[in-house]
Design a protein around this motif. Structure first.
Motif, PDB file in Angstrom:
ATOM      1  N   GLU A  96      48.351  53.278 -24.353  1.00 21.59           N
ATOM      2  CA  GLU A  96      49.668  53.204 -23.706  1.00 21.59           C
ATOM      3  C   GLU A  96      50.632  52.367 -24.538  1.00 21.59           C
ATOM      4  O   GLU A  96      51.802  52.724 -24.689  1.00 21.59           O
ATOM      5  CB  GLU A  96      49.547  52.633 -22.297  1.00 21.59           C
ATOM      6  CG  GLU A  96      48.912  53.573 -21.311  1.00 21.59           C
ATOM      7  CD  GLU A  96      48.654  52.927 -19.956  1.00 21.59           C
ATOM      8  OE1 GLU A  96      49.113  51.789 -19.712  1.00 21.59           O
ATOM      9  OE2 GLU A  96      47.975  53.577 -19.137  1.00 21.59           O
ATOM     10  N   LEU A  97      50.147  51.270 -25.081  1.00 21.63           N
ATOM     11  CA  LEU A  97      50.985  50.415 -25.915  1.00 21.63           C
ATOM     12  C   LEU A  97      51.317  51.113 -27.227  1.00 21.63           C
ATOM     13  O   LEU A  97      52.473  51.123 -27.665  1.00 21.63           O
ATOM     14  CB  LEU A  97      50.278  49.082 -26.181  1.00 21.63           C
ATOM     15  CG  LEU A  97      51.014  48.093 -27.073  1.00 21.63           C
ATOM     16  CD1 LEU A  97      52.361  47.706 -26.477  1.00 21.63           C
ATOM     17  CD2 LEU A  97      50.159  46.865 -27.291  1.00 21.63           C
ATOM     18  N   LEU A  98      50.327  51.730 -27.863  1.00 21.35           N
ATOM     19  CA  LEU A  98      50.548  52.395 -29.147  1.00 21.35           C
ATOM     20  C   LEU A  98      51.510  53.569 -29.026  1.00 21.35           C
ATOM     21  O   LEU A  98      52.239  53.877 -29.974  1.00 21.35           O
ATOM     22  CB  LEU A  98      49.208  52.862 -29.726  1.00 21.35           C
ATOM     23  CG  LEU A  98      48.264  51.748 -30.181  1.00 21.35           C
ATOM     24  CD1 LEU A  98      46.875  52.303 -30.464  1.00 21.35           C
ATOM     25  CD2 LEU A  98      48.823  51.020 -31.386  1.00 21.35           C
ATOM     26  N   LYS A 137      52.261  51.786 -35.782  1.00 21.99           N
ATOM     27  CA  LYS A 137      50.799  51.856 -35.764  1.00 21.99           C
ATOM     28  C   LYS A 137      50.286  52.336 -37.107  1.00 21.99           C
ATOM     29  O   LYS A 137      50.971  53.039 -37.839  1.00 21.99           O
ATOM     30  CB  LYS A 137      50.296  52.730 -34.616  1.00 21.99           C
ATOM     31  CG  LYS A 137      50.731  54.160 -34.626  1.00 21.99           C
ATOM     32  CD  LYS A 137      50.217  54.852 -33.384  1.00 21.99           C
ATOM     33  CE  LYS A 137      50.920  56.190 -33.216  1.00 21.99           C
ATOM     34  NZ  LYS A 137      50.511  56.862 -32.009  1.00 21.99           N
ATOM     35  N   THR A 138      49.069  51.924 -37.426  1.00 22.54           N
ATOM     36  CA  THR A 138      48.433  52.309 -38.679  1.00 22.54           C
ATOM     37  C   THR A 138      47.389  53.371 -38.388  1.00 22.54           C
ATOM     38  O   THR A 138      47.131  53.717 -37.232  1.00 22.54           O
ATOM     39  CB  THR A 138      47.760  51.097 -39.349  1.00 22.54           C
ATOM     40  OG1 THR A 138      46.676  50.660 -38.515  1.00 22.54           O
ATOM     41  CG2 THR A 138      48.740  49.955 -39.568  1.00 22.54           C
ATOM     42  N   GLU A 139      46.757  53.854 -39.454  1.00 24.24           N
ATOM     43  CA  GLU A 139      45.697  54.851 -39.294  1.00 24.24           C
ATOM     44  C   GLU A 139      44.515  54.276 -38.507  1.00 24.24           C
ATOM     45  O   GLU A 139      43.805  55.012 -37.832  1.00 24.24           O
ATOM     46  CB  GLU A 139      45.226  55.357 -40.657  1.00 24.24           C
ATOM     47  CG  GLU A 139      46.231  56.249 -41.339  1.00 24.24           C
ATOM     48  CD  GLU A 139      45.745  56.768 -42.662  1.00 24.24           C
ATOM     49  OE1 GLU A 139      44.503  56.839 -42.877  1.00 24.24           O
ATOM     50  OE2 GLU A 139      46.589  57.106 -43.503  1.00 24.24           O
ATOM     51  N   LEU A 140      44.294  52.980 -38.611  1.00 23.96           N
ATOM     52  CA  LEU A 140      43.214  52.337 -37.866  1.00 23.96           C
ATOM     53  C   LEU A 140      43.368  52.549 -36.353  1.00 23.96           C
ATOM     54  O   LEU A 140      42.386  52.591 -35.631  1.00 23.96           O
ATOM     55  CB  LEU A 140      43.188  50.823 -38.121  1.00 23.96           C
ATOM     56  CG  LEU A 140      42.581  50.337 -39.421  1.00 23.96           C
ATOM     57  CD1 LEU A 140      42.746  48.832 -39.524  1.00 23.96           C
ATOM     58  CD2 LEU A 140      41.132  50.713 -39.525  1.00 23.96           C
ATOM     59  N   ALA A 141      44.597  52.698 -35.895  1.00 20.95           N
ATOM     60  CA  ALA A 141      44.880  52.852 -34.455  1.00 20.95           C
ATOM     61  C   ALA A 141      44.264  54.124 -33.887  1.00 20.95           C
ATOM     62  O   ALA A 141      44.084  54.230 -32.669  1.00 20.95           O
ATOM     63  CB  ALA A 141      46.390  52.831 -34.213  1.00 20.95           C
ATOM     64  N   GLU A 142      43.902  55.072 -34.749  1.00 21.67           N
ATOM     65  CA  GLU A 142      43.270  56.312 -34.271  1.00 21.67           C
ATOM     66  C   GLU A 142      41.950  56.010 -33.561  1.00 21.67           C
ATOM     67  O   GLU A 142      41.480  56.819 -32.769  1.00 21.67           O
ATOM     68  CB  GLU A 142      43.036  57.283 -35.441  1.00 21.67           C
ATOM     69  CG  GLU A 142      44.328  57.813 -36.032  1.00 21.67           C
ATOM     70  CD  GLU A 142      45.208  58.526 -35.020  1.00 21.67           C
ATOM     71  OE1 GLU A 142      44.674  59.328 -34.217  1.00 21.67           O
ATOM     72  OE2 GLU A 142      46.426  58.271 -35.025  1.00 21.67           O
ATOM     73  N   GLU A 143      41.374  54.857 -33.824  1.00 27.57           N
ATOM     74  CA  GLU A 143      40.128  54.438 -33.177  1.00 27.57           C
ATOM     75  C   GLU A 143      40.267  54.417 -31.650  1.00 27.57           C
ATOM     76  O   GLU A 143      39.305  54.626 -30.919  1.00 27.57           O
ATOM     77  CB  GLU A 143      39.733  53.063 -33.696  1.00 27.57           C
ATOM     78  CG  GLU A 143      38.369  52.608 -33.292  1.00 27.57           C
ATOM     79  CD  GLU A 143      37.961  51.323 -34.017  1.00 27.57           C
ATOM     80  OE1 GLU A 143      36.908  50.801 -33.634  1.00 27.57           O
ATOM     81  OE2 GLU A 143      38.663  50.849 -34.916  1.00 27.57           O
ATOM     82  N   PHE A 144      41.485  54.181 -31.161  1.00 28.82           N
ATOM     83  CA  PHE A 144      41.718  54.124 -29.724  1.00 28.82           C
ATOM     84  C   PHE A 144      41.873  55.514 -29.109  1.00 28.82           C
ATOM     85  O   PHE A 144      41.918  55.653 -27.891  1.00 28.82           O
ATOM     86  CB  PHE A 144      42.966  53.292 -29.408  1.00 28.82           C
ATOM     87  CG  PHE A 144      42.782  51.843 -29.739  1.00 28.82           C
ATOM     88  CD1 PHE A 144      42.052  51.018 -28.884  1.00 28.82           C
ATOM     89  CD2 PHE A 144      43.290  51.298 -30.896  1.00 28.82           C
ATOM     90  CE1 PHE A 144      41.866  49.684 -29.176  1.00 28.82           C
ATOM     91  CE2 PHE A 144      43.108  49.965 -31.209  1.00 28.82           C
ATOM     92  CZ  PHE A 144      42.387  49.160 -30.347  1.00 28.82           C
ATOM     93  N   TYR A 145      41.965  56.530 -29.940  1.00 25.64           N
ATOM     94  CA  TYR A 145      42.152  57.901 -29.447  1.00 25.64           C
ATOM     95  C   TYR A 145      40.866  58.717 -29.490  1.00 25.64           C
ATOM     96  O   TYR A 145      40.857  59.869 -29.107  1.00 25.64           O
ATOM     97  CB  TYR A 145      43.255  58.615 -30.242  1.00 25.64           C
ATOM     98  CG  TYR A 145      44.607  57.994 -30.021  1.00 25.64           C
ATOM     99  CD1 TYR A 145      45.375  58.385 -28.947  1.00 25.64           C
ATOM    100  CD2 TYR A 145      45.100  57.005 -30.860  1.00 25.64           C
ATOM    101  CE1 TYR A 145      46.624  57.807 -28.710  1.00 25.64           C
ATOM    102  CE2 TYR A 145      46.341  56.429 -30.640  1.00 25.64           C
ATOM    103  CZ  TYR A 145      47.096  56.840 -29.567  1.00 25.64           C
ATOM    104  OH  TYR A 145      48.305  56.277 -29.339  1.00 25.64           O
ATOM    105  N   VAL A 146      39.801  58.128 -29.984  1.00 21.22           N
ATOM    106  CA  VAL A 146      38.514  58.833 -30.088  1.00 21.22           C
ATOM    107  C   VAL A 146      37.735  58.705 -28.807  1.00 21.22           C
ATOM    108  O   VAL A 146      37.714  57.712 -28.172  1.00 21.22           O
ATOM    109  CB  VAL A 146      37.688  58.290 -31.278  1.00 21.22           C
ATOM    110  CG1 VAL A 146      36.349  58.978 -31.366  1.00 21.22           C
ATOM    111  CG2 VAL A 146      38.465  58.431 -32.556  1.00 21.22           C
TER     112      VAL A 146
END
Length: 146
Positions: A96-98, A137-146
């Protein structure tokens, strides 16, 4: 759209299962306690995380609930080396924040206290960067979408 709805329903079912397991654990504790002793009502692990967005790992009382939430992909444990702390972050809250990013510094300061703290943690850990006066957001943020 349908896949997203199914994913949300499955996440909610996982949360309900965790809540039920937490309730069962609390019932076992109540049975062990003295008869007639009243215990204050406790919120479930996921409910607490929904309210707080994140908690320090040291604050978690039910390791079983944490393990189940981790297995179901509802939370992440993030290690902040600089602060020498580990945080349990609700993926839903981080997403939600991202989704609000990019965000200017002035908009970030208007966030609620816990959301702003979460943004700062994500910034320290490299999930979010402050670039040109905006949080992105960075590419690392994709971790929250998995």
């Amino acid at each position: 759209m349908v896949c997203e709805d199914v994913k949300r329903v499955l996440e909610r079912l996982d949360e309900i299962e965790i809540m039920l397991n937490t309730i069962l654990e609390e019932l076992r504790e109540l049975k062990k306690s003295a008869p007639g002793a009243r215990q204050p009502q406790k919120s479930s692990f996921i409910d607490i995380l929904r309210e707080k967005k994140f908690v320090q790992l040291s604050e978690i009382k039910s390791r079983q609930a944490l393990r189940q939430a981790l297995e179901r992909g509802l939370v992440l444990v993030l290690r902040d080396e600089g602060a020498n702390r580990e945080y349990v972050v609700l993926k839903e809250a981080a997403r939600e924040l991202l989704e609000k990013l990019p965000m200017s510094l002035s908009d970030a300061e208007k966030l609620g206290r816990r959301e702003y703290e979460l943004l700062q943690i994500l910034n320290r850990l490299g999930y979010v960067l402050l670039k040109g006066g905006q949080y992105i957001k960075t590419e690392l943020a994709e971790e929250f979408y998995v």
